[in-house]
Design an enzyme around this catalytic site. Structure first.
Site, PDB file in Angstrom:
ATOM      1  N   HIS A 123      35.041  20.012  55.664  1.00 40.79           N
ATOM      2  CA  HIS A 123      34.353  20.255  54.395  1.00 40.79           C
ATOM      3  C   HIS A 123      34.278  18.906  53.664  1.00 40.79           C
ATOM      4  O   HIS A 123      35.181  18.078  53.808  1.00 40.79           O
ATOM      5  CB  HIS A 123      35.229  21.251  53.615  1.00 40.79           C
ATOM      6  CG  HIS A 123      34.627  21.795  52.361  1.00 40.79           C
ATOM      7  ND1 HIS A 123      34.529  21.066  51.199  1.00 40.79           N
ATOM      8  CD2 HIS A 123      34.127  23.022  52.077  1.00 40.79           C
ATOM      9  CE1 HIS A 123      33.988  21.827  50.251  1.00 40.79           C
ATOM     10  NE2 HIS A 123      33.731  23.024  50.757  1.00 40.79           N
ATOM     11  N   ASP A 200      43.935  21.134  55.572  1.00 41.57           N
ATOM     12  CA  ASP A 200      43.144  21.862  54.586  1.00 41.57           C
ATOM     13  C   ASP A 200      43.157  23.333  55.019  1.00 41.57           C
ATOM     14  O   ASP A 200      42.485  23.715  55.972  1.00 41.57           O
ATOM     15  CB  ASP A 200      41.727  21.270  54.581  1.00 41.57           C
ATOM     16  CG  ASP A 200      40.730  22.112  53.798  1.00 41.57           C
ATOM     17  OD1 ASP A 200      41.094  23.216  53.321  1.00 41.57           O
ATOM     18  OD2 ASP A 200      39.573  21.667  53.682  1.00 41.57           O
ATOM     19  N   GLN A 203      40.297  27.727  54.215  1.00 45.34           N
ATOM     20  CA  GLN A 203      39.598  28.788  54.934  1.00 45.34           C
ATOM     21  C   GLN A 203      40.552  29.635  55.776  1.00 45.34           C
ATOM     22  O   GLN A 203      40.231  30.754  56.160  1.00 45.34           O
ATOM     23  CB  GLN A 203      38.522  28.145  55.826  1.00 45.34           C
ATOM     24  CG  GLN A 203      37.364  29.029  56.178  1.00 45.34           C
ATOM     25  CD  GLN A 203      36.634  29.559  54.956  1.00 45.34           C
ATOM     26  OE1 GLN A 203      36.492  30.771  54.821  1.00 45.34           O
ATOM     27  NE2 GLN A 203      36.198  28.705  54.066  1.00 45.34           N
ATOM     28  N   LYS A 226      39.735  31.942  47.523  1.00 42.01           N
ATOM     29  CA  LYS A 226      39.298  32.354  48.864  1.00 42.01           C
ATOM     30  C   LYS A 226      40.164  33.484  49.384  1.00 42.01           C
ATOM     31  O   LYS A 226      39.922  34.011  50.465  1.00 42.01           O
ATOM     32  CB  LYS A 226      39.376  31.153  49.818  1.00 42.01           C
ATOM     33  CG  LYS A 226      38.502  29.979  49.374  1.00 42.01           C
ATOM     34  CD  LYS A 226      37.379  29.701  50.329  1.00 42.01           C
ATOM     35  CE  LYS A 226      36.387  28.718  49.754  1.00 42.01           C
ATOM     36  NZ  LYS A 226      36.324  27.455  50.452  1.00 42.01           N
TER      37      LYS A 226
END
Ligand SMILES: *Cc1c(COP(=O)(O)O)cnc(C)c1O
Length: 406
Positions: A123, A200, A203, A226
């Protein structure tokens, strides 16, 4: 899965009752942000109705209640990610801020000749802060390449890592393709040369319960929104030894020990990295979101979402000219696709008219789109509150869009 309590779960999400363009909402943009259950909404209402106050500095009752709730949320988050110490959990405004905080810290520690590794699947928020850091320090940014399947090229990774490697930053799951990356292997290899690793987890957090101690990861960042929490809040997990070494990211209230015009000394962890009044309600609601997801259970969620993914993949591939990008064996419930000769944006617009929310574009991951030489994709991303009927609605809508556009 037959015993997944989908009807009961859907009743927890008020927004799923609404109509869009006269049709029942089918929300398939979960990789951009998840929807909010009433347990979390109630937590927010309760905070502002009963004990809204600034934390950590007041002796009055409300301030103490708010402080206790905020710190209890930190503890819930610590337990969830299995961090060793509560002060290793730093509240942030989200994944993006967590990454910038770490990049800022490393910009004082790296020098010319040092190397850092980013993956091709990132991202933009896990690319740009590091480019800024490299510009400042002279460190070299190297790219761990991807394969056509959307997997990382792990052979190439082995060749990239060397004695100059100081830091590796990779996502746990790609938001654009859904690939679950082999982070355990990535971390082990980095450790073998003494490099630090930031994962990260934005997600991954809605799908997989990461164990930061088992992973032996140095930094892990997530956003609450999220995973059924509110926007504007997230956490950075950092190993205590690292957080003690890194300089503060922002100066202000809360993060100090003593302030004199001659010199200021900083507070201990976690406050050193939490300048100013934080998103108090958001932090507390993040805790409520984690509680909510744990009552359903991450294993049950992963299994149900996998079934949705398999069904949707099969049905979409029956459409002539439809191509799915990202076919890794290990992937979560994200399907990025295009139909030959049709712009993704046009498909997105037509399916929206039918009440279906999908995302179109580059999904903040332009390097992936460049790799496939496409302007973008249509992305349908499923959560545990989606249904097999909604998968069918998507397939019918995409067929209709294709008919209208070709
Ligand atoms: C959403 C996302 C981000 C950015 O999260 P913010 O909440 O916008 O800071 C970063 N990386 C991945 C993989 C994401 O999915």
């Amino acid at each position: 899965m037959t015993n997944f309590p989908i009807d009961k779960i859907r009743q927890d999400f008020p927004i799923l009752q609404r109509k869009v363009n006269g049709k029942p909402l089918v929300y398939l943009d979960n990789a951009a942000t998840s929807q909010t259950p009433k347990q979390v909404i109630d937590c927010i209402v309760e905070y502002y109705s009963l004990y809204n106050a600034n934390i950590h500095r007041g002796v009055h009752t409300l301030s103490q209640e708010a402080t206790d709730a905020y710190e209890a949320a930190r503890e819930k988050i610590r337990v969830h990610f299995n961090a060793k110490h509560p002060e290793e959990i730093i509240f942030t405004s989200g994944t993006t801020e967590g990454i910038n905080l770490v990049a800022h810290g490393f910009s004082k520690r790296l020098k010319k000749g040092d190397e850092v590794i980013v993956s091709a699947l990132e991202h933009h928020s896990n690319i740009v802060p590091w480019q800024m850091m490299c510009e400042e320090t002279g460190a070299k940014l190297k790219v761990l390449p991807m394969l056509p399947s959307g997997d990382l090229d792990m052979k190439a990774y082995a060749d990239l890592v060397n004695a100059n490697t100081k830091l590796v930053f990779v996502n746990h799951i790609s938001n654009a393709l859904g690939t679950i990356n082999p982070i355990k292997e990535i971390i082990e290899k980095a450790k073998s040369v003494g490099a630090a690793v930031l994962i990260d987890g934005a997600q991954a957090a809605p799908h997989i319960k990461a164990d930061v101690q088992a992973l032996d990861v140095d930094f892990y960042v997530v956003s609450a929104h999220k995973m059924c929490g509110p926007t504007g809040v997230g956490v950075l997990y950092g190993k205590k030894t690292w957080l003690e070494k890194l300089d503060p990211y922002q100066g202000g209230g809360e993060m100090i020990d003593q302030v004199r015009f001659e010199q200021t000394t900083y507070a201990g962890l976690p406050h050193k990295f939490e300048a100013g009044t934080p998103n108090i309600c958001g932090g507390i609601a993040f805790g409520a979101a984690i509680d909510y997801m744990n009552t359903i259970g991450f294993e049950a969620i992963a299994q149900y979402e996998h079934d949705l993914l398999v069904k949707a993949t099969q049905a979409l591939l029956e459409i002539d000219g439809l191509k799915i990008y990202g076919t890794a064996k290990e992937k979560t419930s994200v399907i990025s696709f295009n139909i030959e000769g049709i712009h993704p944006y046009d498909i997105g617009t037509i399916v929206d008219k039918l009440g279906i929310a999908v995302r179109t574009g580059h999904h903040c991951a332009q390097p992936i789109m460049d790799y496939y030489e496409i302007p973008g994709t249509v992305r349908a991303s499923f959560a545990f509150y989606n249904t097999f009927e909604e998968v069918e609605a998507l397939v019918q809508a995409v067929k209709k869009a294709k008919e209208m556009l070709s």
